[in-house]
Design a protein around this motif. Structure first.
Motif, PDB file in Angstrom:
ATOM      1  N   ILE A   1      42.932  46.248  40.025  1.00  0.00           N
ATOM      2  CA  ILE A   1      44.348  46.478  40.261  1.00  0.00           C
ATOM      3  C   ILE A   1      45.524  47.208  40.069  1.00  0.00           C
ATOM      4  O   ILE A   1      46.431  47.093  41.399  1.00  0.00           O
TER       5      ILE A   1
ATOM      6  N   ASN B   1      41.830  34.406  38.899  1.00  0.00           N
ATOM      7  CA  ASN B   1      40.922  34.882  38.818  1.00  0.00           C
ATOM      8  C   ASN B   1      39.803  34.285  37.651  1.00  0.00           C
ATOM      9  O   ASN B   1      39.311  35.220  36.674  1.00  0.00           O
TER      10      ASN B   1
ATOM     11  N   SER C   1      41.432  46.953  34.419  1.00  0.00           N
ATOM     12  CA  SER C   1      42.498  46.931  35.771  1.00  0.00           C
ATOM     13  C   SER C   1      42.156  48.205  36.289  1.00  0.00           C
ATOM     14  O   SER C   1      43.171  48.348  37.078  1.00  0.00           O
TER      15      SER C   1
ATOM     16  N   ASP D   1      42.059  40.725  35.862  1.00  0.00           N
ATOM     17  CA  ASP D   1      41.054  42.307  36.503  1.00  0.00           C
ATOM     18  C   ASP D   1      41.072  43.393  34.840  1.00  0.00           C
ATOM     19  O   ASP D   1      40.266  44.353  34.671  1.00  0.00           O
TER      20      ASP D   1
ATOM     21  N   LEU E   1      38.936  42.054  43.982  1.00  0.00           N
ATOM     22  CA  LEU E   1      39.124  41.682  42.230  1.00  0.00           C
ATOM     23  C   LEU E   1      37.029  41.034  41.870  1.00  0.00           C
ATOM     24  O   LEU E   1      37.274  41.210  40.711  1.00  0.00           O
TER      25      LEU E   1
ATOM     26  N   LYS F   1      37.685  42.713  33.807  1.00  0.00           N
ATOM     27  CA  LYS F   1      36.421  42.629  34.210  1.00  0.00           C
ATOM     28  C   LYS F   1      36.641  43.662  34.602  1.00  0.00           C
ATOM     29  O   LYS F   1      34.657  44.506  34.539  1.00  0.00           O
ATOM     30  N   HIS F   2      37.643  45.196  35.068  1.00  0.00           N
ATOM     31  CA  HIS F   2      37.129  46.156  35.554  1.00  0.00           C
ATOM     32  C   HIS F   2      38.541  46.887  34.631  1.00  0.00           C
ATOM     33  O   HIS F   2      37.848  48.149  34.621  1.00  0.00           O
TER      34      HIS F   2
END
Length: 257
Positions: A124, A245, A121, A115, A154, A118-119
């Motif tokens: 999450i 993930n 964090s 995560d 997620l 990807k984002h």
């Protein structure tokens, strides 16, 4: 004398989505079943820390079962025949796994790392402790709905973007002692075009891609299948990532038969 017994383990199968089943789980989560199975022929003093091996290679408990199969036995027939050991733990090859809490800690660490890629964090960190627990219990108890209710968050990204910030991936090779390859790689190119599996391999593991006029020497395996190199990497990350993930990609020699 080391005690070892043969066990047929039909853990691996293929699915379009990363469902929390045995093939995406971890060997240590089925330890209790194995111990119970062999209790009738084992003496208590002969049982220490259980570990698994396939054709001389100790199986890493922190790798998903499907990844282990792809990496070591993708050309073998099912059910997968592995050896269960109760003694002579290979200290140099395997990490100790004292309890299921260690598996949970490893799993959640991977989810958080994915995560972060990807984002940043953000997803999450916005979840509550009970959401993290639901992810783990869904995987451990093979409850797809319970797991996917949380994991779906997620796998989302802003509609104005074409994918994640970076793709969480790890590439494994049988021909090297390096554990895996992991680098920052965006799913979308600067010109807006979606990066493909082939684009990723050509940049971070070019030996896995056969030259246009050359012989194919490697197979690229994910969940028991060989995706087309033209497959968008974002699609693979959304649909073929493991529950942690990460997109676990195995590079294995091309079968000769």
């Amino acid at each position: 004398m080391n005690t070892c017994l043969q066990a047929y383990c039909p853990f691996h199968s293929v699915s379009p989505e990363p469902e929390p089943g045995e093939w995406v789980s971890y060997l240590t989560l089925v330890t209790d079943k194995v111990k119970k199975h062999f209790q009738k022929v084992m003496r208590q003093e002969d049982v220490s820390e259980i570990w698994f091996e396939y054709e001389g290679t100790p199986l890493k408990w922190h790798y998903p079962i499907g990844l282990l199969f792809d990496l070591l036995a993708s050309s073998s027939a099912l059910p997968w025949n592995i050896t269960v050991h109760f003694k002579s733990f290979p200290e140099k090859d395997l990490l100790h796994c004292p309890c299921k809490d260690a598996v949970e800690a490893h799993f959640m660490s991977c989810v958080k790392e994915a995560d972060a890629l990807k984002h940043k964090s953000q997803v999450i960190n916005e979840m509550q402790r009970k959401d993290h627990k639901q992810l783990w219990m869904g995987l451990q108890n093979d409850r797809f709905d319970q797991f996917w209710t949380i994991n779906r968050k997620l796998m989302e990204y802003p509609p104005e973007e074409n994918g994640f910030r970076y793709i969480p991936f790890r590439i494994y090779q049988t021909t090297t002692e390096r554990p895996f390859i992991q680098k920052l790689f965006r799913p979308v190119a600067a010109d807006g075009q979606l990066h493909t599996l082939g684009d990723l391999l050509r940049e971070v593991c070019p030996s896995a891609v056969a030259p246009e006029d050359g012989e194919k020497k490697s197979q690229v395996m994910i969940h028991g299948i060989e995706p087309l190199l033209e497959t968008p990497l974002q699609w693979l990350s959304e649909h073929l990532s493991y529950p942690d993930n990460f997109l676990h990609i195995s590079i294995v020699p091309q079968p000769t038969d």
